[in-house]
Design a protein around this motif. Structure first.
Motif, PDB file in Angstrom:
ATOM      1  N   ASP A   1       0.837  -1.205   0.000  1.00 45.37           N
ATOM      2  CA  ASP A   1       0.000   0.000   0.000  1.00 45.37           C
ATOM      3  C   ASP A   1       0.874   1.257   0.000  1.00 45.37           C
ATOM      4  OD1 ASP A   1      -2.342   1.481  -0.067  1.00 45.37           O
ATOM      5  OD2 ASP A   1      -2.576   1.489   2.113  1.00 45.37           O
ATOM      6  N   ALA A   2       1.903   1.229  -0.826  1.00 50.00           N
ATOM      7  CA  ALA A   2       2.882   2.313  -0.887  1.00 50.00           C
ATOM      8  C   ALA A   2       2.291   3.691  -1.174  1.00 50.00           C
ATOM      9  CB  ALA A   2       3.970   1.972  -1.917  1.00 50.00           C
ATOM     10  N   PRO A   3       1.263   3.819  -2.015  1.00 55.08           N
ATOM     11  CA  PRO A   3       0.739   5.170  -2.269  1.00 55.08           C
ATOM     12  C   PRO A   3       0.286   5.899  -1.001  1.00 55.08           C
ATOM     13  CG  PRO A   3      -0.058   3.674  -3.949  1.00 55.08           C
ATOM     14  CD  PRO A   3       0.642   2.831  -2.908  1.00 55.08           C
ATOM     15  N   ALA A   4      -0.138   5.160   0.012  1.00 51.59           N
ATOM     16  CA  ALA A   4      -0.590   5.784   1.261  1.00 51.59           C
ATOM     17  C   ALA A   4       0.553   6.506   1.992  1.00 51.59           C
ATOM     18  CB  ALA A   4      -1.194   4.726   2.179  1.00 51.59           C
ATOM     19  N   TYR A   5       1.784   6.169   1.681  1.00 50.17           N
ATOM     20  CA  TYR A   5       2.938   6.760   2.361  1.00 50.17           C
ATOM     21  C   TYR A   5       3.469   8.005   1.654  1.00 50.17           C
ATOM     22  CZ  TYR A   5       3.107   2.455   5.066  1.00 50.17           C
ATOM     23  OH  TYR A   5       2.798   1.417   5.906  1.00 50.17           O
ATOM     24  N   PHE A   6       3.003   8.257   0.452  1.00 44.95           N
ATOM     25  CA  PHE A   6       3.510   9.380  -0.339  1.00 44.95           C
ATOM     26  C   PHE A   6       2.369  10.329  -0.674  1.00 44.95           C
ATOM     27  CE2 PHE A   6       6.345   5.812  -1.185  1.00 44.95           C
ATOM     28  CZ  PHE A   6       7.579   6.381  -0.929  1.00 44.95           C
ATOM     29  N   GLU A   7       2.202  11.352   0.155  1.00 45.76           N
ATOM     30  CA  GLU A   7       1.120  12.307  -0.045  1.00 45.76           C
ATOM     31  C   GLU A   7       1.390  13.248  -1.215  1.00 45.76           C
ATOM     32  OE1 GLU A   7       0.821  14.279   3.700  1.00 45.76           O
ATOM     33  OE2 GLU A   7       0.258  12.457   4.746  1.00 45.76           O
ATOM     34  N   ASP A   8       2.646  13.569  -1.444  1.00 52.56           N
ATOM     35  CA  ASP A   8       2.991  14.585  -2.443  1.00 52.56           C
ATOM     36  C   ASP A   8       3.752  14.013  -3.641  1.00 52.56           C
ATOM     37  OD1 ASP A   8       5.241  13.925  -1.019  1.00 52.56           O
ATOM     38  OD2 ASP A   8       5.944  15.976  -0.766  1.00 52.56           O
ATOM     39  N   ARG A   9       3.690  12.706  -3.792  1.00 56.08           N
ATOM     40  CA  ARG A   9       4.445  12.056  -4.857  1.00 56.08           C
ATOM     41  C   ARG A   9       3.643  10.872  -5.377  1.00 56.08           C
ATOM     42  NH1 ARG A   9       9.978  11.605  -6.258  1.00 56.08           N
ATOM     43  NH2 ARG A   9      10.515   9.543  -6.988  1.00 56.08           N
ATOM     44  N   GLU A  10       3.660  10.696  -6.680  1.00 54.42           N
ATOM     45  CA  GLU A  10       2.932   9.603  -7.301  1.00 54.42           C
ATOM     46  C   GLU A  10       3.844   8.381  -7.411  1.00 54.42           C
ATOM     47  OE1 GLU A  10      -0.487   9.970 -10.589  1.00 54.42           O
ATOM     48  OE2 GLU A  10       1.509  10.458 -11.293  1.00 54.42           O
ATOM     49  N   THR A  11       3.325   7.238  -7.027  1.00 53.63           N
ATOM     50  CA  THR A  11       4.095   5.995  -7.138  1.00 53.63           C
ATOM     51  C   THR A  11       3.900   5.393  -8.527  1.00 53.63           C
ATOM     52  OG1 THR A  11       2.259   4.655  -6.332  1.00 53.63           O
ATOM     53  CG2 THR A  11       3.804   5.506  -4.666  1.00 53.63           C
ATOM     54  N   ILE A  12       4.736   4.445  -8.850  1.00 50.17           N
ATOM     55  CA  ILE A  12       4.606   3.753 -10.143  1.00 50.17           C
ATOM     56  C   ILE A  12       3.268   3.024 -10.189  1.00 50.17           C
ATOM     57  CG2 ILE A  12       5.503   1.828 -11.505  1.00 50.17           C
ATOM     58  CD1 ILE A  12       8.308   2.834 -10.916  1.00 50.17           C
ATOM     59  N   LEU A  13       2.852   2.451  -9.093  1.00 52.20           N
ATOM     60  CA  LEU A  13       1.559   1.777  -9.053  1.00 52.20           C
ATOM     61  C   LEU A  13       0.446   2.728  -9.465  1.00 52.20           C
ATOM     62  CD1 LEU A  13      -0.378  -0.540  -8.278  1.00 52.20           C
ATOM     63  CD2 LEU A  13      -0.272   0.316  -5.918  1.00 52.20           C
ATOM     64  N   GLU A  14       0.449   3.935  -8.943  1.00 49.36           N
ATOM     65  CA  GLU A  14      -0.586   4.913  -9.297  1.00 49.36           C
ATOM     66  C   GLU A  14      -0.513   5.293 -10.774  1.00 49.36           C
ATOM     67  OE1 GLU A  14      -1.347   7.516  -5.326  1.00 49.36           O
ATOM     68  OE2 GLU A  14       0.715   7.541  -6.106  1.00 49.36           O
ATOM     69  N   VAL A  15       0.690   5.439 -11.289  1.00 49.90           N
ATOM     70  CA  VAL A  15       0.858   5.783 -12.704  1.00 49.90           C
ATOM     71  C   VAL A  15       0.295   4.665 -13.585  1.00 49.90           C
ATOM     72  CG1 VAL A  15       2.555   6.203 -14.531  1.00 49.90           C
ATOM     73  CG2 VAL A  15       2.834   7.300 -12.301  1.00 49.90           C
ATOM     74  N   VAL A  16       0.596   3.428 -13.228  1.00 42.60           N
ATOM     75  CA  VAL A  16       0.107   2.281 -14.006  1.00 42.60           C
ATOM     76  C   VAL A  16      -1.411   2.217 -13.936  1.00 42.60           C
ATOM     77  CG1 VAL A  16       0.042  -0.255 -14.060  1.00 42.60           C
ATOM     78  CG2 VAL A  16       2.231   0.940 -13.869  1.00 42.60           C
ATOM     79  N   LEU A  17      -1.972   2.405 -12.739  1.00 43.29           N
ATOM     80  CA  LEU A  17      -3.432   2.358 -12.600  1.00 43.29           C
ATOM     81  C   LEU A  17      -4.100   3.486 -13.378  1.00 43.29           C
ATOM     82  CD1 LEU A  17      -3.795   1.402  -8.825  1.00 43.29           C
ATOM     83  CD2 LEU A  17      -4.132  -0.077 -10.829  1.00 43.29           C
ATOM     84  N   GLU A  18      -3.511   4.670 -13.352  1.00 40.07           N
ATOM     85  CA  GLU A  18      -4.055   5.795 -14.112  1.00 40.07           C
ATOM     86  C   GLU A  18      -3.983   5.544 -15.614  1.00 40.07           C
ATOM     87  OE1 GLU A  18      -2.147   9.429 -12.900  1.00 40.07           O
ATOM     88  OE2 GLU A  18      -2.894   9.239 -10.859  1.00 40.07           O
ATOM     89  N   SER A  19      -2.878   4.953 -16.058  1.00 38.00           N
ATOM     90  CA  SER A  19      -2.742   4.695 -17.502  1.00 38.00           C
ATOM     91  C   SER A  19      -3.754   3.641 -17.938  1.00 38.00           C
ATOM     92  CB  SER A  19      -1.318   4.274 -17.853  1.00 38.00           C
ATOM     93  OG  SER A  19      -1.037   2.969 -17.358  1.00 38.00           O
ATOM     94  N   ARG A  20      -4.065   2.682 -17.063  1.00 40.66           N
ATOM     95  CA  ARG A  20      -5.103   1.685 -17.388  1.00 40.66           C
ATOM     96  C   ARG A  20      -6.455   2.348 -17.459  1.00 40.66           C
ATOM     97  NH1 ARG A  20      -3.273  -3.358 -13.567  1.00 40.66           N
ATOM     98  NH2 ARG A  20      -1.432  -3.910 -14.779  1.00 40.66           N
ATOM     99  N   ASP A  21      -6.725   3.249 -16.493  1.00 41.55           N
ATOM    100  CA  ASP A  21      -7.999   3.974 -16.502  1.00 41.55           C
ATOM    101  C   ASP A  21      -8.149   4.830 -17.747  1.00 41.55           C
ATOM    102  OD1 ASP A  21      -8.656   2.834 -14.081  1.00 41.55           O
ATOM    103  OD2 ASP A  21      -8.158   4.611 -12.890  1.00 41.55           O
ATOM    104  N   ASP A  22      -7.082   5.505 -18.137  1.00 43.77           N
ATOM    105  CA  ASP A  22      -7.109   6.358 -19.326  1.00 43.77           C
ATOM    106  C   ASP A  22      -7.315   5.534 -20.593  1.00 43.77           C
ATOM    107  OD1 ASP A  22      -6.710   8.524 -17.696  1.00 43.77           O
ATOM    108  OD2 ASP A  22      -4.571   8.732 -18.159  1.00 43.77           O
ATOM    109  N   GLY A  23      -6.739   4.364 -20.629  1.00 46.89           N
ATOM    110  CA  GLY A  23      -6.830   3.517 -21.819  1.00 46.89           C
ATOM    111  C   GLY A  23      -8.180   2.834 -21.963  1.00 46.89           C
ATOM    112  N   SER A  24      -8.916   2.680 -20.872  1.00 45.94           N
ATOM    113  CA  SER A  24     -10.186   1.952 -20.942  1.00 45.94           C
ATOM    114  C   SER A  24     -11.366   2.865 -21.210  1.00 45.94           C
ATOM    115  CB  SER A  24     -10.405   1.177 -19.649  1.00 45.94           C
ATOM    116  OG  SER A  24     -10.557   2.051 -18.559  1.00 45.94           O
ATOM    117  N   GLU A  25     -11.191   4.152 -21.185  1.00 44.59           N
ATOM    118  CA  GLU A  25     -12.294   5.082 -21.397  1.00 44.59           C
ATOM    119  C   GLU A  25     -12.570   5.318 -22.853  1.00 44.59           C
ATOM    120  OE1 GLU A  25     -11.686   7.544 -17.320  1.00 44.59           O
ATOM    121  OE2 GLU A  25     -11.536   8.620 -19.172  1.00 44.59           O
TER     122      GLU A  25
END
Length: 166
Positions: free
Chosen positions: A142-166
């Motif tokens: 659950d690494a994103p919970a530890y970085f309030e001001d920084r995006e993790t690779i997990l978040e980038v991957v999840l966002e790119s999946r969300d962007d690609g499925s719309e």
């Protein structure tokens, strides 16, 4: 996966990313440790003041027995003030305990990133496999919970999946 320039990501980039994340977490641990130490200093100061007040009220000279009617209200400790101080000290101690738990969690995640960086460097030759390992690690921890001001690779991957499925 490729970055914005179309070049394939290398294992070395993921190793560096993991080391950077570990360094950021370690820096946060230092800050939280300083904050916890400040609270502990405040607790020590308040306890010293409380002891001093109680010692001042009890006096160092032996007292002679007096009838209950002879004791005045000034000789009694202020129970309400003592209880309020006690509650304040308890609250501060709870804050210290919470900070110490967070410190340990941040240290464990930093150690995990450090171990992952070493594993990637020695065991992985493919950037895609490195990406997969980093994403899996960050999801499990659950690494994103530890970085309030920084995006993790997990978040980038999840966002790119969300962007690609719309």
């Amino acid at each position: 996966m490729s970055d914005d320039t179309g070049a394939a990501l290398s294992v070395a980039e993921f190793v560096e990313y993991c080391r950077t994340q570990a360094g950021l977490l370690s820096g946060r641990v230092e800050t939280m440790t300083d904050e916890a130490n400040e609270l502990l200093d405040e607790i020590d100061e308040e306890l010293a003041e409380l002891r001093s007040e109680l010692e001042g009220q009890s006096g160092d000279t032996p007292r002679t027995a007096r009838p209950p009617s002879a004791t005045g209200p000034d000789e009694e400790p202020d129970v309400d003030a003592l209880e309020a101080t006690g509650r304040d000290l308890e609250e501060k101690q709870l804050l210290v305990d919470a900070k110490q738990a967070r410190i340990q969690a941040f240290q464990e995640l930093a150690a995990g990133y450090t171990e992952l960086a070493a594993e990637l460097q020695t065991d992985v030759d493919d950037g895609q496999e490195a990406l997969t390992r980093v994403v899996e690690f960050e999801a499990e921890a659950d690494a994103p919970a530890y970085f309030e001001d920084r995006e993790t690779i997990l978040e980038v991957v999840l966002e790119s999946r969300d962007d690609g499925s719309e």
